[in-house]
Structure formats: structure tokens, C-alpha cells
Design a protein around this motif. Structure first.
Motif, PDB file in Angstrom:
ATOM      1  N   THR A 140      13.319  33.688  11.286  1.00  0.00           N
ATOM      2  CA  THR A 140      11.875  33.449  11.226  1.00  0.00           C
ATOM      3  C   THR A 140      11.123  34.750  10.979  1.00  0.00           C
ATOM      4  OG1 THR A 140      11.697  33.715  13.618  1.00  0.00           O
ATOM      5  CG2 THR A 140      11.956  31.463  12.801  1.00  0.00           C
TER       6      THR A 140
ATOM      7  N   THR B 103      10.964  38.865   9.299  1.00  0.00           N
ATOM      8  CA  THR B 103      11.402  39.666   8.160  1.00  0.00           C
ATOM      9  C   THR B 103      12.730  40.347   8.505  1.00  0.00           C
ATOM     10  OG1 THR B 103       9.137  40.100   7.514  1.00  0.00           O
ATOM     11  CG2 THR B 103      10.783  41.594   6.657  1.00  0.00           C
TER      12      THR B 103
ATOM     13  N   SER C  99       7.363  32.557   7.987  1.00  0.00           N
ATOM     14  CA  SER C  99       5.967  32.296   7.624  1.00  0.00           C
ATOM     15  C   SER C  99       5.733  32.952   6.259  1.00  0.00           C
ATOM     16  CB  SER C  99       5.028  32.898   8.664  1.00  0.00           C
ATOM     17  OG  SER C  99       5.107  34.322   8.602  1.00  0.00           O
ATOM     18  N   LYS C 100       4.627  32.600   5.615  1.00  0.00           N
ATOM     19  CA  LYS C 100       4.332  33.206   4.306  1.00  0.00           C
ATOM     20  C   LYS C 100       4.181  34.719   4.424  1.00  0.00           C
ATOM     21  CE  LYS C 100       2.668  29.345   1.714  1.00  0.00           C
ATOM     22  NZ  LYS C 100       1.664  28.344   1.622  1.00  0.00           N
ATOM     23  N   LYS C 101       3.594  35.173   5.523  1.00  0.00           N
ATOM     24  CA  LYS C 101       3.409  36.613   5.747  1.00  0.00           C
ATOM     25  C   LYS C 101       4.766  37.311   5.895  1.00  0.00           C
ATOM     26  CE  LYS C 101       1.255  39.842   8.947  1.00  0.00           C
ATOM     27  NZ  LYS C 101       0.604  40.016  10.228  1.00  0.00           N
ATOM     28  N   GLU C 102       5.662  36.724   6.698  1.00  0.00           N
ATOM     29  CA  GLU C 102       7.003  37.303   6.891  1.00  0.00           C
ATOM     30  C   GLU C 102       7.794  37.279   5.583  1.00  0.00           C
ATOM     31  OE1 GLU C 102       8.248  38.820   9.553  1.00  0.00           O
ATOM     32  OE2 GLU C 102       6.689  38.333  10.988  1.00  0.00           O
ATOM     33  N   LEU C 103       7.663  36.177   4.820  1.00  0.00           N
ATOM     34  CA  LEU C 103       8.370  36.048   3.548  1.00  0.00           C
ATOM     35  C   LEU C 103       7.908  37.124   2.562  1.00  0.00           C
ATOM     36  CD1 LEU C 103      10.418  34.440   1.858  1.00  0.00           C
ATOM     37  CD2 LEU C 103       8.517  33.021   1.088  1.00  0.00           C
ATOM     38  N   LYS C 104       6.611  37.379   2.531  1.00  0.00           N
ATOM     39  CA  LYS C 104       6.065  38.410   1.639  1.00  0.00           C
ATOM     40  C   LYS C 104       6.664  39.780   1.990  1.00  0.00           C
ATOM     41  CE  LYS C 104       1.718  40.200  -0.133  1.00  0.00           C
ATOM     42  NZ  LYS C 104       0.263  40.186  -0.043  1.00  0.00           N
TER      43      LYS C 104
ATOM     44  N   LYS D 149      10.336  39.834   0.890  1.00  0.00           N
ATOM     45  CA  LYS D 149      10.461  40.013  -0.562  1.00  0.00           C
ATOM     46  C   LYS D 149      10.263  41.483  -0.938  1.00  0.00           C
ATOM     47  CE  LYS D 149       9.238  35.438  -2.304  1.00  0.00           C
ATOM     48  NZ  LYS D 149       8.235  34.650  -3.054  1.00  0.00           N
TER      49      LYS D 149
ATOM     50  N   LYS E 117      13.435  31.854  -2.425  1.00  0.00           N
ATOM     51  CA  LYS E 117      12.731  30.572  -2.242  1.00  0.00           C
ATOM     52  C   LYS E 117      12.572  30.284  -0.759  1.00  0.00           C
ATOM     53  CE  LYS E 117      14.718  28.137  -6.218  1.00  0.00           C
ATOM     54  NZ  LYS E 117      15.589  27.027  -6.578  1.00  0.00           N
ATOM     55  N   LEU E 118      11.439  29.688  -0.429  1.00  0.00           N
ATOM     56  CA  LEU E 118      11.233  29.180   0.929  1.00  0.00           C
ATOM     57  C   LEU E 118      11.597  27.712   0.894  1.00  0.00           C
ATOM     58  CD1 LEU E 118      10.251  29.787   3.797  1.00  0.00           C
ATOM     59  CD2 LEU E 118       7.961  29.155   3.064  1.00  0.00           C
TER      60      LEU E 118
ATOM     61  N   LYS F 267      12.356  24.342   3.370  1.00  0.00           N
ATOM     62  CA  LYS F 267      12.190  23.827   4.743  1.00  0.00           C
ATOM     63  C   LYS F 267      13.243  22.791   5.048  1.00  0.00           C
ATOM     64  CE  LYS F 267       8.578  26.179   5.951  1.00  0.00           C
ATOM     65  NZ  LYS F 267       8.471  27.057   7.028  1.00  0.00           N
TER      66      LYS F 267
END
Length: 160
Positions: A110, A112, A136-141, A144, A157-158, A160
């Protein structure tokens, strides 16, 4: 690493710091006194799919797997898919070196995951897709960004 007391041999009950010890599932790990383990290699396999467990047991003591080190997957040259547990926080240098057939990495974390700049050395990352299941989108950013610094050129890719 057992302490003898009297005539009995007892397993330690508290985590210990050790280098390159074999866990009950066949992984070679480095353990810490904080209860964390770094996987340094998996046992030789020709399986197409390899999953790393979130826990390992060494001498009867459970450790949480948080890191993947250099050449962990060198013994799985035919693996096309590697799944990493939610407990992973770091991918070390050359973590995937030797995983010549790698196409998909599933990361259940969940948060980074820190990625060493040489984590994918020797792997054609253009053909690799990383599927992230819980960030989360923030962690995924942030993840990346870590991957880009590490020279990863594939798809993230995210799912679910």
C-alpha cells in the motif's frame, strides 16, 4: 544458532540478526533483531510464477519480509510472473538480475516501494508490466518516480 541450557537445546524465541540463513520455506535471508528479513535468494525453480511470502521462519522465529536483495530471482530464470507481498518496502540493486523471462511483477504494497537504481539490471524492462494492487494515487505516483530513476521502461498499472 541454538543456545544450550542444561541437556536440552532450545530454539531462540526473539529475532536475531543473521546473514544468509535458510528459512523454513527454502529462501536464503538476512534477518534483523527487529523481526525483519531481507530475501537474498529463492531456491532453484523452473516455475513460471514465483511468489514471495510476507513472513519467513528461521529457527522457529517469524520474520516479516521487507526487502528483496541482489539476484534474489537468479534461481528462477523461467519465471514470467513474480508476486511481492504487501510487506515489501525496498527492491535492492540487481533484485531481478537473472530473471530473464520476467514479464509481470505484482506488488501488493500500500506504500511506495523504494527501488535501487540497478534493481532491474540485465532485465529488458520495456517488456515488463508492474501491477500494483493497493497503493493510493499519491503513493503510486511516488513509486513510478522511483521506478523511472531506476531505469524502468515498462508499464505500471494500478489493478484492484
Amino acid at each position: 544458532a541454538f543456545a544450550a541450557t542444561g541437556s536440552k537445546t532450545e530454539a531462540p524465541t526473539a529475532p536475531e540478526s543473521n546473514k544468509k540463513v535458510e528459512a523454513s520455506n527454502g529462501y536464503t535471508v538476512n534477518t534483523s533483531s527487529t523481526g525483519k528479513a531481507t530475501v537474498t535468494s529463492i531456491k532453484k525453480t523452473n516455475k513460471k510464477e514465483v511468489s514471495i511470502s510476507s513472513k519467513v521462519v528461521v529457527d522457529g522465529v517469524k520474520y516479516t519480509v521487507t526487502k528483496i536483495e541482489a539476484k534474489t530471482f537468479a534461481n528462477a530464470p523461467k519465471a514470467t510472473k513474480v508476486t511481492l507481498p504487501s510487506t515489501i518496502t525496498r527492491l535492492g540493486a540487481q533484485a531481478f538480475t537473472g530473471a530473464k523471462s520476467l514479464k509481470t511483477i505484482v506488488i501488493k504494497s500500500t506504500k511506495t516501494v523504494k527501488v535501487n537504481k540497478d534493481a532491474f539490471k540485465g532485465v529488458n524492462t520495456k517488456k515488463v508490466t508492474i501491477k500494483v494492487t493497493s497503493m493510493s494515487k499519491k503513493e503510486l505516483k511516488a513509486f513510478k518516480k522511483q521506478l523511472k530513476k531506476a531505469g524502468f521502461k515498462g508499464t505500471v498499472k494500478l489493478v484492484k
